[in-house]
Design a protein around this motif. Sequence first.
Motif, PDB file in Angstrom:
ATOM      1  N   SER A 212       2.908 113.337  42.468  1.00  0.00           N
ATOM      2  CA  SER A 212       4.349 113.352  42.158  1.00  0.00           C
ATOM      3  C   SER A 212       4.579 113.441  40.652  1.00  0.00           C
ATOM      4  CB  SER A 212       5.029 112.101  42.700  1.00  0.00           C
ATOM      5  OG  SER A 212       5.049 112.162  44.099  1.00  0.00           O
ATOM      6  N   ALA A 213       3.774 112.704  39.912  1.00  0.00           N
ATOM      7  CA  ALA A 213       3.916 112.754  38.449  1.00  0.00           C
ATOM      8  C   ALA A 213       3.708 114.180  37.947  1.00  0.00           C
ATOM      9  CB  ALA A 213       2.920 111.808  37.793  1.00  0.00           C
ATOM     10  N   LYS A 214       2.703 114.861  38.534  1.00  0.00           N
ATOM     11  CA  LYS A 214       2.421 116.244  38.106  1.00  0.00           C
ATOM     12  C   LYS A 214       3.603 117.164  38.393  1.00  0.00           C
ATOM     13  CE  LYS A 214      -2.548 116.756  38.023  1.00  0.00           C
ATOM     14  NZ  LYS A 214      -3.596 116.472  38.993  1.00  0.00           N
ATOM     15  N   ILE A 215       4.300 116.904  39.499  1.00  0.00           N
ATOM     16  CA  ILE A 215       5.439 117.754  39.858  1.00  0.00           C
ATOM     17  C   ILE A 215       6.640 117.459  38.966  1.00  0.00           C
ATOM     18  CG2 ILE A 215       7.100 118.346  41.694  1.00  0.00           C
ATOM     19  CD1 ILE A 215       4.898 117.575  43.733  1.00  0.00           C
ATOM     20  N   PHE A 216       6.901 116.167  38.746  1.00  0.00           N
ATOM     21  CA  PHE A 216       8.185 115.829  38.114  1.00  0.00           C
ATOM     22  C   PHE A 216       8.139 115.702  36.586  1.00  0.00           C
ATOM     23  CE2 PHE A 216       8.785 114.579  42.595  1.00  0.00           C
ATOM     24  CZ  PHE A 216       9.837 115.448  42.864  1.00  0.00           C
ATOM     25  N   MET A 217       6.924 115.508  36.030  1.00  0.00           N
ATOM     26  CA  MET A 217       6.843 115.417  34.558  1.00  0.00           C
ATOM     27  C   MET A 217       7.344 116.695  33.874  1.00  0.00           C
ATOM     28  SD  MET A 217       5.892 112.554  33.237  1.00  0.00           S
ATOM     29  CE  MET A 217       5.030 112.849  31.708  1.00  0.00           C
TER      30      MET A 217
ATOM     31  N   ASP B 246       4.875 117.189  52.299  1.00  0.00           N
ATOM     32  CA  ASP B 246       5.854 118.141  51.742  1.00  0.00           C
ATOM     33  C   ASP B 246       6.769 117.367  50.810  1.00  0.00           C
ATOM     34  OD1 ASP B 246       4.791 120.009  53.464  1.00  0.00           O
ATOM     35  OD2 ASP B 246       6.417 119.848  54.936  1.00  0.00           O
ATOM     36  N   VAL B 247       6.980 117.917  49.612  1.00  0.00           N
ATOM     37  CA  VAL B 247       7.867 117.244  48.667  1.00  0.00           C
ATOM     38  C   VAL B 247       9.128 118.097  48.489  1.00  0.00           C
ATOM     39  CG1 VAL B 247       8.139 116.388  46.307  1.00  0.00           C
ATOM     40  CG2 VAL B 247       5.935 116.183  47.467  1.00  0.00           C
ATOM     41  N   THR B 248      10.278 117.477  48.755  1.00  0.00           N
ATOM     42  CA  THR B 248      11.555 118.186  48.607  1.00  0.00           C
ATOM     43  C   THR B 248      12.411 117.448  47.588  1.00  0.00           C
ATOM     44  OG1 THR B 248      11.498 118.939  50.889  1.00  0.00           O
ATOM     45  CG2 THR B 248      13.657 118.903  49.836  1.00  0.00           C
TER      46      THR B 248
ATOM     47  N   LYS C 205       6.559 126.619  40.712  1.00  0.00           N
ATOM     48  CA  LYS C 205       5.526 127.572  41.139  1.00  0.00           C
ATOM     49  C   LYS C 205       4.230 127.334  40.371  1.00  0.00           C
ATOM     50  CE  LYS C 205       8.357 131.356  42.816  1.00  0.00           C
ATOM     51  NZ  LYS C 205       9.170 132.481  42.352  1.00  0.00           N
ATOM     52  N   LYS C 206       4.388 127.089  39.065  1.00  0.00           N
ATOM     53  CA  LYS C 206       3.225 126.853  38.217  1.00  0.00           C
ATOM     54  C   LYS C 206       2.496 125.567  38.663  1.00  0.00           C
ATOM     55  CE  LYS C 206       2.249 126.946  33.392  1.00  0.00           C
ATOM     56  NZ  LYS C 206       2.805 125.975  32.471  1.00  0.00           N
ATOM     57  N   VAL C 207       3.245 124.517  38.822  1.00  0.00           N
ATOM     58  CA  VAL C 207       2.650 123.240  39.238  1.00  0.00           C
ATOM     59  C   VAL C 207       2.073 123.362  40.645  1.00  0.00           C
ATOM     60  CG1 VAL C 207       3.127 120.823  39.766  1.00  0.00           C
ATOM     61  CG2 VAL C 207       4.252 121.905  37.837  1.00  0.00           C
ATOM     62  N   GLY C 208       2.825 124.039  41.521  1.00  0.00           N
ATOM     63  CA  GLY C 208       2.404 124.210  42.917  1.00  0.00           C
ATOM     64  C   GLY C 208       1.018 124.851  42.997  1.00  0.00           C
ATOM     65  N   GLU C 209       0.818 125.832  42.153  1.00  0.00           N
ATOM     66  CA  GLU C 209      -0.477 126.510  42.128  1.00  0.00           C
ATOM     67  C   GLU C 209      -1.579 125.537  41.714  1.00  0.00           C
ATOM     68  OE1 GLU C 209      -1.148 130.286  39.675  1.00  0.00           O
ATOM     69  OE2 GLU C 209       0.514 130.753  41.065  1.00  0.00           O
ATOM     70  N   GLU C 210      -1.282 124.759  40.660  1.00  0.00           N
ATOM     71  CA  GLU C 210      -2.277 123.805  40.142  1.00  0.00           C
ATOM     72  C   GLU C 210      -2.675 122.762  41.184  1.00  0.00           C
ATOM     73  OE1 GLU C 210      -0.401 123.924  35.717  1.00  0.00           O
ATOM     74  OE2 GLU C 210      -0.793 121.925  36.559  1.00  0.00           O
TER      75      GLU C 210
END
Length: 405
Positions: free
Chosen positions: A276-281, A304-306, A322-327
């Motif tokens: 979550s931190a990776k997505i929201f930072m 799944d994160v919405t 998209k960038k984070v999703g790939e990582e």
Amino acid sequence: MAVKVQKFGGTSVADIDRIKHVAQRVIKSVDQGDQAVVVLSAMAGVTDNLIGLAKDASDRPDKQELDVLLATGEQTTAALLAMILKSMGYKARSFLGFQAGIVTDQTPGKARILDIQSNRVRQALDDGNIVVVAGFQGANQNGDITTLGRGGSDTSAVAIAAAIKADVCEIFTDVDGVYTTDPRICDKARKINRISYDEMLEMAILGAKVLQIRSVEFAKKYNVPVHVRSSFNEEEGTMVVNESNDMESVVVSGVTCDLNEARITLKRVPDQPGVSAKIFMPLAEAEIIVDMIIQNTRSGGETDVTFTVPKDDLERAMEISKKVGEEIGATEILFADDIAKVSVIGLGMKSHSGVAATMFQALASENINIRLISTSEIRISCVITDKYAELAVRTLHTAFGLDRE
Ligand code: ADP
Ligand code: ASP
Ligand code: MG
């Protein structure tokens, strides 16, 4: 004698006749011995037109120049009103935001007021002037023009009222006050006579555009009594004030609807610490405000994160996601912008149960599917499909007994 800040919104200054009407309204207070600072919006539609021009000029208009452009809307009305007041024989003068000492941070397009150096305004008042201030604008510490975000003249007015310790900040608008819901959506909406800062703040955050969010934050912080009222009649409007004991007896005091959010879903991300931190930072670093977040756990250590973001930021938020999703190995990144957030708000929720159940039941009775839910101490919000927004507002308004007889 009272010191009043009087703010007039776009429809109240839509043409010269209406600005003359504003002048009449202002001199009525002044003739009674009040000191008046008048804060104006641009003429109705002007800010939108200027944004349109900027978009014609450039695909991604430079934000600094956009502020310089948008600030002209309020410059026009301030000069016109001061001119009219002078021609009526009154002492008056206009101030642009920076001349009125409004110092903001550096964020173009949605700058925050850091300080108001109100000595010039005070001096002009003491010299017997009606002071007219261009709303929605200030300047950053380098002296560059900034604007305060849509609806920002409300914040200019309340902030000036706080700085000069005005007795009241009157917000003159095109409705008679704050209603239980947007009176343009629900004809059974009722005018609220008194509302607490906290409820008003939630209503503003959740989509009632009658006051800009930051204006309510200022009012609460500096204890500015705000009177929201019509510029077209003399009726008493709504007082926005500190909470008092009797207010908690009402469970739900308002219903709002916000069509300005969009939803993003990252599918099948690993259900692990740190994800979550990776997505929201990076979203936070890009200054994108994430509102609701939900996580649906799947089997096999995936989830799944919405979440929702302002529609204006959807494009940037999708690029980042998209960038984070790939990582992190998300299988799909989806978005939807056909959503609406409907909310019910009330201080009484602190001490009453069953509000959520009533809300869900009411939406179900109209076959409206709830996609996301979030709650706080004094509100519950549901995300639904946007085409049902108005129906949902009216249904909830009835379900919570708010309809006018
Ligand atoms: P102004 O140009 O005077 O700043 P706004 O258009 O920004 O006026 O805000 C007033 C509008 O807010 C009203 O015309 C009304 O449609 C809308 N509104 C939304 N929710 C509410 C509410 N709960 N009470 C009153 N007005 C509301
Ligand atoms: N003119 C600006 C707007 O349309 C600010 C305001 O009206 O408060 O958003
Ligand atoms: Mg407004």
